[in-house]
Design an enzyme around this catalytic site. Structure first.
Site, PDB file in Angstrom:
ATOM      1  N   TYR A  67     -11.993 -15.759 -20.785  1.00  0.00           N
ATOM      2  CA  TYR A  67     -11.499 -17.120 -21.076  1.00  0.00           C
ATOM      3  C   TYR A  67     -12.216 -17.716 -22.283  1.00  0.00           C
ATOM      4  O   TYR A  67     -11.616 -18.441 -23.063  1.00  0.00           O
ATOM      5  CB  TYR A  67     -11.619 -18.021 -19.839  1.00  0.00           C
ATOM      6  CG  TYR A  67     -10.458 -17.796 -18.900  1.00  0.00           C
ATOM      7  CD1 TYR A  67      -9.207 -18.362 -19.157  1.00  0.00           C
ATOM      8  CD2 TYR A  67     -10.576 -16.977 -17.785  1.00  0.00           C
ATOM      9  CE1 TYR A  67      -8.132 -18.127 -18.328  1.00  0.00           C
ATOM     10  CE2 TYR A  67      -9.503 -16.737 -16.944  1.00  0.00           C
ATOM     11  CZ  TYR A  67      -8.285 -17.322 -17.221  1.00  0.00           C
ATOM     12  OH  TYR A  67      -7.207 -17.073 -16.407  1.00  0.00           O
ATOM     13  N   ARG A  70     -10.505 -16.361 -25.198  1.00  0.00           N
ATOM     14  CA  ARG A  70      -9.183 -16.986 -25.385  1.00  0.00           C
ATOM     15  C   ARG A  70      -9.322 -18.428 -25.899  1.00  0.00           C
ATOM     16  O   ARG A  70      -8.543 -18.878 -26.731  1.00  0.00           O
ATOM     17  CB  ARG A  70      -8.402 -16.979 -24.064  1.00  0.00           C
ATOM     18  CG  ARG A  70      -7.931 -15.578 -23.688  1.00  0.00           C
ATOM     19  CD  ARG A  70      -7.148 -15.569 -22.395  1.00  0.00           C
ATOM     20  NE  ARG A  70      -5.953 -16.395 -22.443  1.00  0.00           N
ATOM     21  CZ  ARG A  70      -5.327 -16.847 -21.359  1.00  0.00           C
ATOM     22  NH1 ARG A  70      -5.773 -16.551 -20.152  1.00  0.00           N
ATOM     23  NH2 ARG A  70      -4.240 -17.594 -21.476  1.00  0.00           N
ATOM     24  N   GLN A 101       4.113 -24.009 -18.369  1.00  0.00           N
ATOM     25  CA  GLN A 101       3.209 -23.066 -17.701  1.00  0.00           C
ATOM     26  C   GLN A 101       2.064 -22.708 -18.643  1.00  0.00           C
ATOM     27  O   GLN A 101       1.151 -21.989 -18.273  1.00  0.00           O
ATOM     28  CB  GLN A 101       3.963 -21.773 -17.350  1.00  0.00           C
ATOM     29  CG  GLN A 101       5.134 -22.010 -16.418  1.00  0.00           C
ATOM     30  CD  GLN A 101       6.053 -20.798 -16.393  1.00  0.00           C
ATOM     31  OE1 GLN A 101       5.884 -19.900 -15.577  1.00  0.00           O
ATOM     32  NE2 GLN A 101       7.018 -20.769 -17.284  1.00  0.00           N
ATOM     33  N   ASN A 102       2.144 -23.196 -19.867  1.00  0.00           N
ATOM     34  CA  ASN A 102       1.123 -22.837 -20.860  1.00  0.00           C
ATOM     35  C   ASN A 102      -0.157 -23.635 -20.639  1.00  0.00           C
ATOM     36  O   ASN A 102      -0.112 -24.813 -20.301  1.00  0.00           O
ATOM     37  CB  ASN A 102       1.648 -23.075 -22.271  1.00  0.00           C
ATOM     38  CG  ASN A 102       2.843 -22.194 -22.573  1.00  0.00           C
ATOM     39  OD1 ASN A 102       3.092 -21.229 -21.845  1.00  0.00           O
ATOM     40  ND2 ASN A 102       3.588 -22.519 -23.604  1.00  0.00           N
ATOM     41  N   VAL A 103      -1.271 -22.973 -20.896  1.00  0.00           N
ATOM     42  CA  VAL A 103      -2.568 -23.630 -20.707  1.00  0.00           C
ATOM     43  C   VAL A 103      -3.202 -23.966 -22.058  1.00  0.00           C
ATOM     44  O   VAL A 103      -4.344 -24.401 -22.131  1.00  0.00           O
ATOM     45  CB  VAL A 103      -3.529 -22.742 -19.865  1.00  0.00           C
ATOM     46  CG1 VAL A 103      -2.975 -22.527 -18.462  1.00  0.00           C
ATOM     47  CG2 VAL A 103      -3.809 -21.400 -20.537  1.00  0.00           C
ATOM     48  N   HIS A 119      -0.018 -25.047 -14.884  1.00  0.00           N
ATOM     49  CA  HIS A 119      -1.072 -24.038 -14.721  1.00  0.00           C
ATOM     50  C   HIS A 119      -2.416 -24.491 -15.289  1.00  0.00           C
ATOM     51  O   HIS A 119      -3.291 -23.676 -15.554  1.00  0.00           O
ATOM     52  CB  HIS A 119      -0.642 -22.716 -15.372  1.00  0.00           C
ATOM     53  CG  HIS A 119       0.502 -22.053 -14.662  1.00  0.00           C
ATOM     54  ND1 HIS A 119       1.164 -20.953 -15.140  1.00  0.00           N
ATOM     55  CD2 HIS A 119       1.102 -22.352 -13.481  1.00  0.00           C
ATOM     56  CE1 HIS A 119       2.124 -20.603 -14.298  1.00  0.00           C
ATOM     57  NE2 HIS A 119       2.114 -21.439 -13.287  1.00  0.00           N
ATOM     58  N   CYS A 147     -22.875 -25.285 -12.807  1.00  0.00           N
ATOM     59  CA  CYS A 147     -22.645 -26.724 -12.664  1.00  0.00           C
ATOM     60  C   CYS A 147     -23.991 -27.440 -12.572  1.00  0.00           C
ATOM     61  O   CYS A 147     -24.873 -27.014 -11.814  1.00  0.00           O
ATOM     62  CB  CYS A 147     -21.831 -26.939 -11.386  1.00  0.00           C
ATOM     63  SG  CYS A 147     -21.610 -28.658 -10.931  1.00  0.00           S
ATOM     64  N   SER A 189       9.344 -15.751 -19.138  1.00  0.00           N
ATOM     65  CA  SER A 189       9.991 -14.579 -18.544  1.00  0.00           C
ATOM     66  C   SER A 189      10.559 -14.919 -17.165  1.00  0.00           C
ATOM     67  O   SER A 189      11.319 -14.140 -16.599  1.00  0.00           O
ATOM     68  CB  SER A 189       8.991 -13.425 -18.440  1.00  0.00           C
ATOM     69  OG  SER A 189       7.853 -13.837 -17.731  1.00  0.00           O
TER      70      SER A 189
HETATM   71  N1  APR Z   1      10.745 -17.589 -28.756  1.00  0.00           N
HETATM   72  C1  APR Z   1      11.291 -17.581 -27.523  1.00  0.00           C
HETATM   73  N2  APR Z   1      10.918 -16.737 -26.544  1.00  0.00           N
HETATM   74  C2  APR Z   1       9.938 -15.867 -26.815  1.00  0.00           C
HETATM   75  C3  APR Z   1       9.323 -15.789 -28.085  1.00  0.00           C
HETATM   76  C4  APR Z   1       9.764 -16.716 -29.090  1.00  0.00           C
HETATM   77  N3  APR Z   1       9.235 -16.740 -30.309  1.00  0.00           N
HETATM   78  N4  APR Z   1       8.381 -14.812 -28.041  1.00  0.00           N
HETATM   79  C5  APR Z   1       8.405 -14.295 -26.807  1.00  0.00           C
HETATM   80  N5  APR Z   1       9.342 -14.923 -26.050  1.00  0.00           N
HETATM   81  C6  APR Z   1       9.656 -14.744 -24.631  1.00  0.00           C
HETATM   82  C7  APR Z   1       9.565 -13.332 -24.107  1.00  0.00           C
HETATM   83  O1  APR Z   1      10.810 -12.670 -24.272  1.00  0.00           O
HETATM   84  C8  APR Z   1       9.230 -13.557 -22.642  1.00  0.00           C
HETATM   85  O2  APR Z   1      10.399 -13.697 -21.850  1.00  0.00           O
HETATM   86  O3  APR Z   1       8.668 -15.469 -23.936  1.00  0.00           O
HETATM   87  C9  APR Z   1       8.498 -14.898 -22.638  1.00  0.00           C
HETATM   88  C10 APR Z   1       7.015 -14.794 -22.365  1.00  0.00           C
HETATM   89  O4  APR Z   1       6.851 -14.317 -21.064  1.00  0.00           O
HETATM   90  P1  APR Z   1       5.426 -14.190 -20.359  1.00  0.00           P
HETATM   91  O5  APR Z   1       4.464 -13.540 -21.279  1.00  0.00           O
HETATM   92  O6  APR Z   1       5.663 -13.580 -19.031  1.00  0.00           O
HETATM   93  O7  APR Z   1       4.939 -15.705 -20.215  1.00  0.00           O
HETATM   94  P2  APR Z   1       5.320 -16.801 -19.141  1.00  0.00           P
HETATM   95  O8  APR Z   1       6.725 -16.705 -18.697  1.00  0.00           O
HETATM   96  O9  APR Z   1       4.837 -18.082 -19.701  1.00  0.00           O
HETATM   97  O10 APR Z   1       4.386 -16.394 -17.946  1.00  0.00           O
HETATM   98  C11 APR Z   1       4.326 -17.272 -16.859  1.00  0.00           C
HETATM   99  O11 APR Z   1       2.668 -16.080 -15.735  1.00  0.00           O
HETATM  100  O12 APR Z   1       0.961 -14.730 -15.964  1.00  0.00           O
HETATM  101  C12 APR Z   1       1.284 -15.995 -15.615  1.00  0.00           C
HETATM  102  O13 APR Z   1       0.060 -17.993 -15.635  1.00  0.00           O
HETATM  103  C13 APR Z   1       0.667 -17.053 -16.491  1.00  0.00           C
HETATM  104  O14 APR Z   1       1.676 -19.064 -17.329  1.00  0.00           O
HETATM  105  C14 APR Z   1       1.837 -17.665 -17.206  1.00  0.00           C
HETATM  106  C15 APR Z   1       2.980 -17.338 -16.273  1.00  0.00           C
END
Ligand code: APR
Length: 250
Positions: A67, A70, A101-103, A119, A147, A189
């Site tokens: 982390y 990141r 869902q983005n952090v 998240h 802590c 996804s």
């Molecule tokens: N524009 C649109 N879509 C995109 C682009 C882009 N430029 N680049 C990638 N993608 C799509 C991919 O095709 C994929 O479907 O974004 C999606 C990313 O998927 P993941 O990596 O699975 O991310 P996410 O859906 O946010 O994951 C959900 O899962 O692992 C946990 O906590 C984590 O928040 C995360 C959650």
């Protein structure tokens, strides 16, 4: 890029919009999506194997370092045109909820206001025991920083696999998804629950569902409109149409 006129017509008469975003919206800012393979040092680990309470219990330093790496990577990152188009969308519609869902905090950085971070946020650090937030810790330490109040190990304020989502945010997300007239699923996804079920909650309550993604997803067969491509290109193009829609005769 052209959009179906019936979608523009629906948007023209809508006041309640909910948007769910995932890692894909930050891809054009230079961040890897969650399911992309990792770089360098971390290439041998899967994020899904590091982002869990079990991983932290097994090897807290490994998880802390991942982390920290990141957090460092995110520092220089800026929002892209997709983030900014969503700020414009918020200004255009009366009731607008951005569920992410983005952090990475990039939606707020861009200027979005009504944001639900399902998240958590990687830039926030708290105690894994007493949950007290802290802004100061020793990053150079050989051990995971502790802590100051209770000596518990510090951890990022993100939701790990197997942990519950923040209740208030989740409730607001479900309410907004049920109440909206148009629901957008963007750059996710759609495989992680319960965020993935929000599109279904919207649809079951009569909302139109629009998906924007670089690739088809499990949600794609169930949506009303699917736009394949980059959110940083499609969203600004859509906003351009929406912005002119008030003057447009139908
Ligand atoms: N524009 C649109 N879509 C995109 C682009 C882009 N430029 N680049 C990638 N993608 C799509 C991919 O095709 C994929 O479907 O974004 C999606 C990313 O998927 P993941 O990596 O699975 O991310 P996410 O859906 O946010 O994951 C959900 O899962 O692992 C946990 O906590 C984590 O928040 C995360 C959650």
């Amino acid at each position: 890029m052209t959009f179906p006129s019936e979608l523009i017509k629906i948007l023209k008469s809508s006041t309640r919009i909910a948007v769910l975003t995932g890692a894909g919206v930050s891809q054009e800012s230079g961040l890897k999506t969650f399911r992309d393979s990792q770089d360098g040092l971390w290439a041998k680990y899967k994020p899904t194997d590091l982002a869990s309470p079990e991983a932290f219990a097994r090897d807290p330093k490994l998880v802390w370092d991942w982390y920290a790496w990141r957090r460092e990577a995110i520092k220089g990152v800026r929002p892209n045109q997709g983030h900014y188009a969503l700020v414009e969308m918020e200004n255009k519609f009366l009731e607008f909820t951005l569920i992410t869902q983005n952090v990475d905090g990039l939606h707020r950085f861009a200027g979005s206001k009504n944001v639900l971070e399902l998240h958590g946020n990687i830039n926030l650090v708290r105690c894994s025991e007493c949950r007290t937030f802290t802004e100061e810790w020793d990053e150079e330490s050989e051990l995971v920083p502790q802590c100051k109040k209770c000596n518990g190990l510090l951890r990022p304020d993100v939701v790990w696999f197997g942990e519950s989502l923040p209740r208030a945010e989740l409730e607001s997300a479900v309410t907004a998804s049920r109440a909206c007239q148009v629901f957008f699923s963007i750059g996710t996804s759609g495989v992680v629950q319960p965020a993935a079920s929000l599109a279904h909650a919207a649809r079951n309550n009569g909302s139109i569902v629009v998906e924007i993604n670089a690739e088809p997803t499990p949600l794609t067969p169930k949506v009303d409109y699917f736009f394949q491509g980059k959110s940083g290109e499609i969203l600004p193009a859509l906003m351009k149409e929406i912005k002119t829609m008030d003057d447009r005769p139908f």
